[in-house]
Design a protein around this motif. Structure first.
Motif, PDB file in Angstrom:
ATOM      1  N   LYS A  84      13.410   7.637   1.437  1.00 32.37           N
ATOM      2  CA  LYS A  84      12.229   6.889   0.991  1.00 32.37           C
ATOM      3  C   LYS A  84      12.511   6.162  -0.319  1.00 32.37           C
ATOM      4  O   LYS A  84      13.062   6.745  -1.256  1.00 32.37           O
ATOM      5  N   TRP A  86      10.494   5.379  -2.580  1.00 34.81           N
ATOM      6  CA  TRP A  86       9.713   5.919  -3.700  1.00 34.81           C
ATOM      7  C   TRP A  86      10.514   6.958  -4.478  1.00 34.81           C
ATOM      8  O   TRP A  86      10.341   7.100  -5.700  1.00 34.81           O
ATOM      9  N   PRO A  92       8.119   9.283  -8.611  1.00 35.37           N
ATOM     10  CA  PRO A  92       7.853   8.829  -7.235  1.00 35.37           C
ATOM     11  C   PRO A  92       6.377   8.673  -6.913  1.00 35.37           C
ATOM     12  O   PRO A  92       5.988   7.702  -6.241  1.00 35.37           O
ATOM     13  N   ALA A  95       5.082   5.544  -8.610  1.00 32.72           N
ATOM     14  CA  ALA A  95       5.650   4.375  -7.943  1.00 32.72           C
ATOM     15  C   ALA A  95       4.955   4.117  -6.612  1.00 32.72           C
ATOM     16  O   ALA A  95       4.656   2.970  -6.258  1.00 32.72           O
ATOM     17  N   LYS A  96       4.700   5.181  -5.872  1.00 33.13           N
ATOM     18  CA  LYS A  96       4.045   5.039  -4.570  1.00 33.13           C
ATOM     19  C   LYS A  96       2.637   4.487  -4.729  1.00 33.13           C
ATOM     20  O   LYS A  96       2.135   3.749  -3.876  1.00 33.13           O
TER      21      LYS A  96
END
Length: 262
Positions: A84, A86, A92, A95-96
């Motif tokens: 992924k 992210w 993460p 960011a997602k």
């Protein structure tokens, strides 16, 4: 529909499929990987974007669908990292939530100067950007630009000069903005900024005026040289001198020489 198979980003093969009346493209981006790479998801994203960009360079108007595939045969088993994108970020979850989303648009063309003026310091250049392509008197929007005295009090002197330079360039593009109107606009600037900034405005205006005079002199000299070349060409043509010699001596083109003959 076409399926284009790309192996390691280096080869393309298109296979037509009878699916619908519209033509589409699907790329299979296949990459073999013999070592583990924590940033592999990001590398694949780069490959996908590169394929899309190359597709557009070929003349297509829309992006293709790209399906990435990684064939892993490294020493570590199973593959130790996330697939992924992210997880390539420091945070993460953050960011997602906010990254790789539709871009934020500030459409200055549909906003009033009053709305733009609520954007704080950014409003200074935003108002200039909005009116850059307009062919209208700057007095219709100069007030919004100069309001609250924020141009000089809240930005650096260099930024202030950039704003002033950009404003004067806009004035030059306005069809009805002549020298007199530009002088009035600069006078309004002087009235609207603190005393310590007034000298900057006048000094900068004098520098622009000097540059304008120098450009005028250069244009006059160029025009004078052009007129002399035309007179020389007329004399040489009347003396039946070869056209190649006339062109070399005067710098005039065949079209310009033809005009002198009529």
């Amino acid at each position: 529909m076409f399926v284009s198979v790309t192996y390691a980003g280096r080869s393309n093969n298109a296979y037509p499929l009878q699916r619908s009346c519209k033509i589409g493209y699907i790329y299979l981006a296949a990459e073999h990987q013999s070592s583990d790479d924590e940033m592999m998801a990001f590398r694949i994203l780069c490959y996908v974007v590169e394929l899309m960009n190359n597709h557009l360079k070929q003349g297509h108007k829309k992006l293709p669908i790209v399906l990435p595939l990684v064939l892993y045969h490294g020493e570590k088993s199973p593959y130790p990292y996330s697939t992924k994108i992210w997880d390539c970020f420091e945070n993460p979850e953050l960011a997602k939530a906010i990254a790789l989303k539709p871009f934020q648009l500030i459409d200055l063309t549909v906003m009033s100067d009053e709305e733009i003026n609520q954007h704080g310091l950014a409003s200074v250049m935003e108002i200039l950007f909005k009116h850059y392509r307009q062919r209208q008197s700057p007095f219709s929007w100069l007030g919004a630009l100069l309001s609250k005295g924020k141009i000089y009090t809240q930005v650096s002197p260099d930024y202030f000069k950039d704003v002033l330079r950009y404003f004067i360039e806009i004035c030059g593009k306005a069809n009805e903005t002549g020298t007199d109107e530009l002088d009035k606009a600069l006078a309004l600037w002087v009235q609207s900024v603190p005393e310590q900034a007034q000298e900057d405005v006048m000094t900068f205006a004098q520098q622009l005026e000097k540059r304008g005079e120098e450009r005028g002199k250069q244009q006059g000299m160029q025009q004078g040289r052009q007129e002399r070349n035309v007179e020389i060409a007329k004399q040489l043509l009347a003396s039946n001198v070869d056209r190649s010699v006339i062109k070399m001596s005067t710098g005039l083109s065949d079209e310009e020489l033809d005009m002198l003959l009529h």
